[in-house]
Design a protein around this motif. Sequence first.
Motif, PDB file in Angstrom:
ATOM      1  N   ASP A  24       0.827  -1.255   0.044  1.00 35.29           N
ATOM      2  CA  ASP A  24       0.057   0.148  -0.054  1.00 35.29           C
ATOM      3  C   ASP A  24       0.843   1.197  -0.012  1.00 35.29           C
ATOM      4  OD1 ASP A  24      -1.659   2.224   0.577  1.00 35.29           O
ATOM      5  OD2 ASP A  24      -2.796   1.033   1.784  1.00 35.29           O
ATOM      6  N   GLY A  25       1.270   1.749  -1.153  1.00 37.62           N
ATOM      7  CA  GLY A  25       2.212   2.786  -1.250  1.00 37.62           C
ATOM      8  C   GLY A  25       1.665   4.220  -0.575  1.00 37.62           C
ATOM      9  N   PRO A  26       0.405   4.562  -0.505  1.00 39.36           N
ATOM     10  CA  PRO A  26       0.075   5.684  -0.023  1.00 39.36           C
ATOM     11  C   PRO A  26       0.384   5.465   1.667  1.00 39.36           C
ATOM     12  CG  PRO A  26      -1.512   5.334  -1.825  1.00 39.36           C
ATOM     13  CD  PRO A  26      -0.445   4.007  -1.582  1.00 39.36           C
ATOM     14  N   TYR A  27      -0.003   4.279   2.260  1.00 41.72           N
ATOM     15  CA  TYR A  27       0.174   4.059   3.533  1.00 41.72           C
ATOM     16  C   TYR A  27       1.667   4.146   3.822  1.00 41.72           C
ATOM     17  CZ  TYR A  27       0.487   1.563   7.746  1.00 41.72           C
ATOM     18  OH  TYR A  27       0.780   0.835   9.122  1.00 41.72           O
ATOM     19  N   PHE A  28       2.497   3.384   3.217  1.00 40.53           N
ATOM     20  CA  PHE A  28       4.021   3.340   3.465  1.00 40.53           C
ATOM     21  C   PHE A  28       4.378   4.820   3.404  1.00 40.53           C
ATOM     22  CE2 PHE A  28       3.786  -0.973   1.152  1.00 40.53           C
ATOM     23  CZ  PHE A  28       3.688  -1.484   2.383  1.00 40.53           C
ATOM     24  N   ALA A  29       3.920   5.802   2.619  1.00 36.38           N
ATOM     25  CA  ALA A  29       4.471   7.014   2.406  1.00 36.38           C
ATOM     26  C   ALA A  29       4.025   7.850   3.734  1.00 36.38           C
ATOM     27  CB  ALA A  29       4.089   7.770   1.088  1.00 36.38           C
ATOM     28  N   LEU A  41       2.924  13.459  -1.907  1.00 37.22           N
ATOM     29  CA  LEU A  41       4.161  13.867  -2.922  1.00 37.22           C
ATOM     30  C   LEU A  41       4.955  12.583  -2.746  1.00 37.22           C
ATOM     31  CD1 LEU A  41       4.613  17.682  -1.708  1.00 37.22           C
ATOM     32  CD2 LEU A  41       3.849  16.615  -3.962  1.00 37.22           C
ATOM     33  N   LEU A  42       5.430  12.221  -1.746  1.00 43.83           N
ATOM     34  CA  LEU A  42       6.227  11.039  -1.397  1.00 43.83           C
ATOM     35  C   LEU A  42       5.702   9.946  -2.372  1.00 43.83           C
ATOM     36  CD1 LEU A  42       8.709   9.661  -0.555  1.00 43.83           C
ATOM     37  CD2 LEU A  42       7.602   9.362   1.660  1.00 43.83           C
ATOM     38  N   ASP A  43       4.694   9.478  -2.144  1.00 40.88           N
ATOM     39  CA  ASP A  43       3.978   8.284  -2.898  1.00 40.88           C
ATOM     40  C   ASP A  43       3.867   8.550  -4.400  1.00 40.88           C
ATOM     41  OD1 ASP A  43       2.093   5.911  -3.310  1.00 40.88           O
ATOM     42  OD2 ASP A  43       0.667   7.453  -3.542  1.00 40.88           O
ATOM     43  N   GLY A  44       3.884   9.803  -4.963  1.00 45.43           N
ATOM     44  CA  GLY A  44       3.528  10.047  -6.277  1.00 45.43           C
ATOM     45  C   GLY A  44       4.898  10.017  -6.955  1.00 45.43           C
ATOM     46  N   GLY A  48       4.024   5.562  -6.992  1.00 43.67           N
ATOM     47  CA  GLY A  48       2.770   5.823  -7.691  1.00 43.67           C
ATOM     48  C   GLY A  48       3.417   6.339  -9.272  1.00 43.67           C
ATOM     49  N   THR A  49       4.668   6.122  -9.566  1.00 36.63           N
ATOM     50  CA  THR A  49       5.238   6.513 -10.888  1.00 36.63           C
ATOM     51  C   THR A  49       5.263   5.235 -11.655  1.00 36.63           C
ATOM     52  OG1 THR A  49       7.134   7.326 -12.004  1.00 36.63           O
ATOM     53  CG2 THR A  49       7.434   6.391  -9.718  1.00 36.63           C
ATOM     54  N   THR A  50       5.655   5.355 -12.924  1.00 42.49           N
ATOM     55  CA  THR A  50       5.684   4.176 -13.891  1.00 42.49           C
ATOM     56  C   THR A  50       6.981   3.791 -13.590  1.00 42.49           C
ATOM     57  OG1 THR A  50       6.288   5.840 -15.560  1.00 42.49           O
ATOM     58  CG2 THR A  50       4.136   4.941 -15.703  1.00 42.49           C
ATOM     59  N   MET A  51       8.102   4.490 -13.126  1.00 44.35           N
ATOM     60  CA  MET A  51       9.415   4.215 -12.698  1.00 44.35           C
ATOM     61  C   MET A  51       9.498   2.922 -11.889  1.00 44.35           C
ATOM     62  SD  MET A  51      11.524   5.754 -14.580  1.00 44.35           S
ATOM     63  CE  MET A  51      13.019   6.121 -13.801  1.00 44.35           C
ATOM     64  N   TRP A  52       8.581   2.678 -10.957  1.00 46.54           N
ATOM     65  CA  TRP A  52       8.218   1.803 -10.050  1.00 46.54           C
ATOM     66  C   TRP A  52       8.313   0.394 -10.805  1.00 46.54           C
ATOM     67  CZ3 TRP A  52       9.823   1.620  -5.268  1.00 46.54           C
ATOM     68  CH2 TRP A  52       9.331   0.461  -4.231  1.00 46.54           C
ATOM     69  N   SER A  53       7.467   0.338 -12.023  1.00 47.08           N
ATOM     70  CA  SER A  53       7.438  -0.738 -12.740  1.00 47.08           C
ATOM     71  C   SER A  53       8.753  -1.209 -13.537  1.00 47.08           C
ATOM     72  CB  SER A  53       6.350  -0.594 -13.854  1.00 47.08           C
ATOM     73  OG  SER A  53       4.780  -0.639 -13.240  1.00 47.08           O
ATOM     74  N   LEU A  54       9.556  -0.120 -13.749  1.00 52.39           N
ATOM     75  CA  LEU A  54      10.867  -0.342 -14.502  1.00 52.39           C
ATOM     76  C   LEU A  54      11.795  -0.953 -13.418  1.00 52.39           C
ATOM     77  CD1 LEU A  54      11.289   2.898 -16.673  1.00 52.39           C
ATOM     78  CD2 LEU A  54      10.333   0.672 -17.164  1.00 52.39           C
ATOM     79  N   LEU A  55      11.421  -0.553 -12.287  1.00 50.75           N
ATOM     80  CA  LEU A  55      12.377  -1.471 -11.271  1.00 50.75           C
ATOM     81  C   LEU A  55      11.972  -2.697 -10.991  1.00 50.75           C
ATOM     82  CD1 LEU A  55      14.472  -0.856  -8.727  1.00 50.75           C
ATOM     83  CD2 LEU A  55      12.389  -0.449  -7.334  1.00 50.75           C
ATOM     84  N   MET A  65      16.233   4.216  -9.482  1.00 54.81           N
ATOM     85  CA  MET A  65      14.939   4.596  -8.884  1.00 54.81           C
ATOM     86  C   MET A  65      14.935   5.862  -7.806  1.00 54.81           C
ATOM     87  SD  MET A  65      11.454   3.922  -8.948  1.00 54.81           S
ATOM     88  CE  MET A  65      10.983   5.547  -8.522  1.00 54.81           C
ATOM     89  N   ARG A  66      15.854   5.558  -6.842  1.00 54.94           N
ATOM     90  CA  ARG A  66      16.036   6.705  -5.694  1.00 54.94           C
ATOM     91  C   ARG A  66      16.546   8.147  -6.651  1.00 54.94           C
ATOM     92  NH1 ARG A  66      17.922   5.635  -0.537  1.00 54.94           N
ATOM     93  NH2 ARG A  66      18.694   3.592  -0.975  1.00 54.94           N
ATOM     94  N   ARG A  67      17.234   8.073  -7.453  1.00 54.75           N
ATOM     95  CA  ARG A  67      17.664   9.516  -7.896  1.00 54.75           C
ATOM     96  C   ARG A  67      16.404  10.088  -8.485  1.00 54.75           C
ATOM     97  NH1 ARG A  67      22.253   6.792  -9.408  1.00 54.75           N
ATOM     98  NH2 ARG A  67      21.620   6.580 -11.681  1.00 54.75           N
ATOM     99  N   TYR A  68      15.592   9.342  -9.233  1.00 60.22           N
ATOM    100  CA  TYR A  68      14.520   9.875 -10.006  1.00 60.22           C
ATOM    101  C   TYR A  68      13.431  10.406  -8.940  1.00 60.22           C
ATOM    102  CZ  TYR A  68      10.237   9.806 -12.392  1.00 60.22           C
ATOM    103  OH  TYR A  68       8.747  10.308 -12.782  1.00 60.22           O
ATOM    104  N   ALA A  69      13.128   9.491  -8.043  1.00 64.05           N
ATOM    105  CA  ALA A  69      12.390   9.864  -6.730  1.00 64.05           C
ATOM    106  C   ALA A  69      12.839  11.346  -6.306  1.00 64.05           C
ATOM    107  CB  ALA A  69      11.919   8.874  -5.798  1.00 64.05           C
ATOM    108  N   LEU A  70      13.920  11.162  -5.653  1.00 61.98           N
ATOM    109  CA  LEU A  70      14.597  12.549  -5.172  1.00 61.98           C
ATOM    110  C   LEU A  70      14.608  13.761  -6.161  1.00 61.98           C
ATOM    111  CD1 LEU A  70      17.778  10.897  -3.987  1.00 61.98           C
ATOM    112  CD2 LEU A  70      15.949  11.696  -2.467  1.00 61.98           C
TER     113      LEU A  70
END
Length: 206
Positions: A24-29, A41-44, A48-55, A65-70
């Motif tokens: 549950d991404g929103p809950y974790f965030a 914002l953190l979840d998105g 919540g990004t398509t990059m998560w599927s690439l990971l 993935m970390r750099r993208y989110a940051l």
Amino acid sequence: MPGSESTPIRNVIFDMGNVLMTFDGPYFASLFTETPEDAALLDGALFGTTMWSLLDSGTIDRETMRRYALDHLPERLRPNLNECFDHWPEHSEPIAGTNELGIRLKREGYGIYVLSNANTRIMDQLGHAPVTPYLDGCVVSAKERIMKPDPAIFRLLCLRYRLDPAECLFVDDNADNCAGARLAGMHAFHFTGNVEALEAAIRQSR
């Protein structure tokens, strides 16, 4: 279900997220932020990004993935992102009913497997599942560079563990993934939280 109705199910293949373990991404965030706005914002930027599927597909690694989110967060939330990214699996909880069913089935002689769209650190999450010590095998998308619902990943699991697809039931909370399993010749069960219905689907094939 595919195959002959007289072919009994001998193997049950579980998805991980929201079948064996909560995701549950929103809950974790929300656990790593102080306001609903910051959690969104953190979840998105992360879950919540398509990059998560690439990971999960193995196309990018964790640090990409970390750099993208940051890069997609205000600077003030970057420490929150790092904490969340490193520690969210600790807050993924086992789903008691499916874990108990998996253990019971293993003791009865069924083969028990996991097939998950997940990153290479899957055991940070799956390691908390009570059923994990009972597994006969596990296939992870990021390690194979194939993702559900591609029938190829189901065929790979069967080839690796020498399983007859007609004797396998795949369990997933995503209907598209169930369709992929059926294309590979398996039975499939779309799991929506009803463990009793899942067990009944397994038992009726005997």
